[in-house]
Design a protein around this motif. Structure first.
Motif, PDB file in Angstrom:
ATOM      1  N   GLU A  90     -10.259   6.009   0.808  1.00 35.65           N
ATOM      2  CA  GLU A  90      -9.907   4.871  -0.037  1.00 35.65           C
ATOM      3  C   GLU A  90     -11.150   4.255  -0.671  1.00 35.65           C
ATOM      4  O   GLU A  90     -11.084   3.661  -1.748  1.00 35.65           O
ATOM      5  CB  GLU A  90      -9.143   3.821   0.774  1.00 35.65           C
TER       6      GLU A  90
ATOM      7  N   THR B 203     -11.711   6.505  -3.666  1.00 31.53           N
ATOM      8  CA  THR B 203     -10.829   6.198  -4.798  1.00 31.53           C
ATOM      9  C   THR B 203     -11.208   4.843  -5.413  1.00 31.53           C
ATOM     10  O   THR B 203     -11.195   4.698  -6.633  1.00 31.53           O
ATOM     11  CB  THR B 203      -9.329   6.219  -4.414  1.00 31.53           C
TER      12      THR B 203
ATOM     13  N   PHE C 151       0.842  -1.206   0.000  1.00 30.80           N
ATOM     14  CA  PHE C 151       0.000   0.000   0.000  1.00 30.80           C
ATOM     15  C   PHE C 151       0.881   1.261   0.000  1.00 30.80           C
ATOM     16  O   PHE C 151       0.701   2.166  -0.807  1.00 30.80           O
ATOM     17  CB  PHE C 151      -0.903  -0.036   1.246  1.00 30.80           C
TER      18      PHE C 151
ATOM     19  N   HIS D  46      -5.551  -2.361  -3.806  1.00 36.39           N
ATOM     20  CA  HIS D  46      -5.304  -2.199  -2.358  1.00 36.39           C
ATOM     21  C   HIS D  46      -6.482  -1.565  -1.607  1.00 36.39           C
ATOM     22  O   HIS D  46      -6.310  -1.032  -0.519  1.00 36.39           O
ATOM     23  CB  HIS D  46      -3.976  -1.445  -2.116  1.00 36.39           C
TER      24      HIS D  46
ATOM     25  N   GLU E 276      -5.491   1.294  -7.067  1.00 29.67           N
ATOM     26  CA  GLU E 276      -6.459   1.617  -6.008  1.00 29.67           C
ATOM     27  C   GLU E 276      -7.401   0.444  -5.779  1.00 29.67           C
ATOM     28  O   GLU E 276      -7.770   0.138  -4.646  1.00 29.67           O
ATOM     29  CB  GLU E 276      -7.259   2.873  -6.354  1.00 29.67           C
TER      30      GLU E 276
ATOM     31  N   GLU F 296       1.039   3.976  -3.032  1.00 32.59           N
ATOM     32  CA  GLU F 296       0.589   5.357  -2.834  1.00 32.59           C
ATOM     33  C   GLU F 296       1.721   6.357  -3.076  1.00 32.59           C
ATOM     34  O   GLU F 296       1.493   7.428  -3.644  1.00 32.59           O
ATOM     35  CB  GLU F 296       0.009   5.554  -1.420  1.00 32.59           C
TER      36      GLU F 296
HETATM   37 FE   LIG Z   1      -5.196   4.166  -2.314  1.00 29.63          FE
END
Ligand SMILES: [Fe+2]
Ligand SMILES: [Fe+2]
Length: 272
Positions: free
Chosen positions: A119, A122, A63, A158, A155, A67
């Motif tokens: 998250e 996203t 992750f 994860h 995205e 990112e």
């Molecule tokens: Fe993310």
């Protein structure tokens, strides 16, 4: 991944059909990402020592790596957009400062709840982009579209990590949902305000008010603002929601192959 050379020919209104409003909305989103993602990484890192499950610890490493890479490539795009006259630097500074401020006031658990909520945003946008050809067409410029598709793919991959960390450290359902309400309010207000500020500063927008109006009409009928996408966002408020309730393994496998398989559109980019 390095998208820099793909963005050399980026026009100011890069969204499909030179849509002014769409370009400003995408600009606002891209401007928020790098500092937003730095915040995600900090919130997860702050709780990393409390995770016992080795699989989840490994997911956290993945992750953080993903990112950080997204932030780097969005910064490249944002610099290019700044050269074209967009306020990406001002937005970045605003996001950095407000997040640092809120972060100090909020508990580490709440920061993580906010991260998990964002998250889900996203992941929802990612699923719309990967699952709907109309959504992909709206992006217009190839370089921006592929950057966003690569980002969307990761995205989706994860999407449950921050959420699982939040659960692993004992985050409550109540705080999880409360954080999402805060995120709804901030996300809509902040992307809305920045889009309007940016539009007001754009001489083309002032010269072509009807094009701007058409752009707003188009935004209302976009797959990104559709009833389906909004309903998916609000699934987060269901009791015992988990990001993997929506099975996207097939979609992810398909796009992994399309983008990074033997003849993948981005395979060379990865190799270089
Ligand atoms: Fe993310
Ligand atoms: Fe990301």
């Amino acid at each position: 991944m390095e998208f820099g050379s793909w963005l050399d020919d980026l026009p100011k209104h890069f969204a499909a059909d030179g849509d002014i409003v769409g370009s400003h909305v995408l600009m606002a989103l891209s401007s928020v990402f790098p500092d937003g993602e730095d915040f995600f990484v900090r919130s997860v890192e702050a709780m990393r020592h409390r995770i016992d499950d080795p699989k989840l610890r490994e997911d956290v490493e993945g992750f953080i790596g993903q990112e950080s890479m997204h932030g780097r490539e969005h910064r490249v795009l944002n610099e290019r957009l700044a050269d074209l006259g967009y306020p990406t630097r001002a937005i970045g500074t605003y996001v950095r400062k407000t997040l640092r401020f809120r972060e100090r006031l909020q508990s580490r658990k709440f920061n993580l709840a906010v991260t998990a909520a964002l998250e889900h945003y996203t992941a929802t946008l990612a699923e719309t982009l990967l699952g709907n050809p109309e959504a992909r067409d709206e992006i217009g410029h190839d370089g921006v579209r592929y950057l966003l598709m690569w980002h969307a793919l990761e995205e989706s991959e994860h999407k449950a990590v921050a959420f699982d960390v939040y659960r692993a450290v004992g985050g409550s359902e109540r705080m999880r949902k409360a954080a999402m309400w805060v995120v709804h309010a901030n996300f809509i207000f902040e992307t809305g305000i920045w889009t309007l500020i940016s539009l007001a500063r754009d001489p083309d927008a002032r010269r072509h008010p009807f094009r701007v109006l058409r752009g707003f009409g188009r935004l209302l009928h976009s797959p990104f603002t559709s009833r389906r996408t909004v309903a998916q966002l609000f699934q987060y408020h269901q009791r015992n929601f988990h990001p993997n309730d929506r099975d996207t393994t097939q979609l992810i496998a398909e796009w992994r192959a399309n983008l990074f398989g033997a003849d993948g559109r981005l395979t060379d980019l990865l190799a270089s």
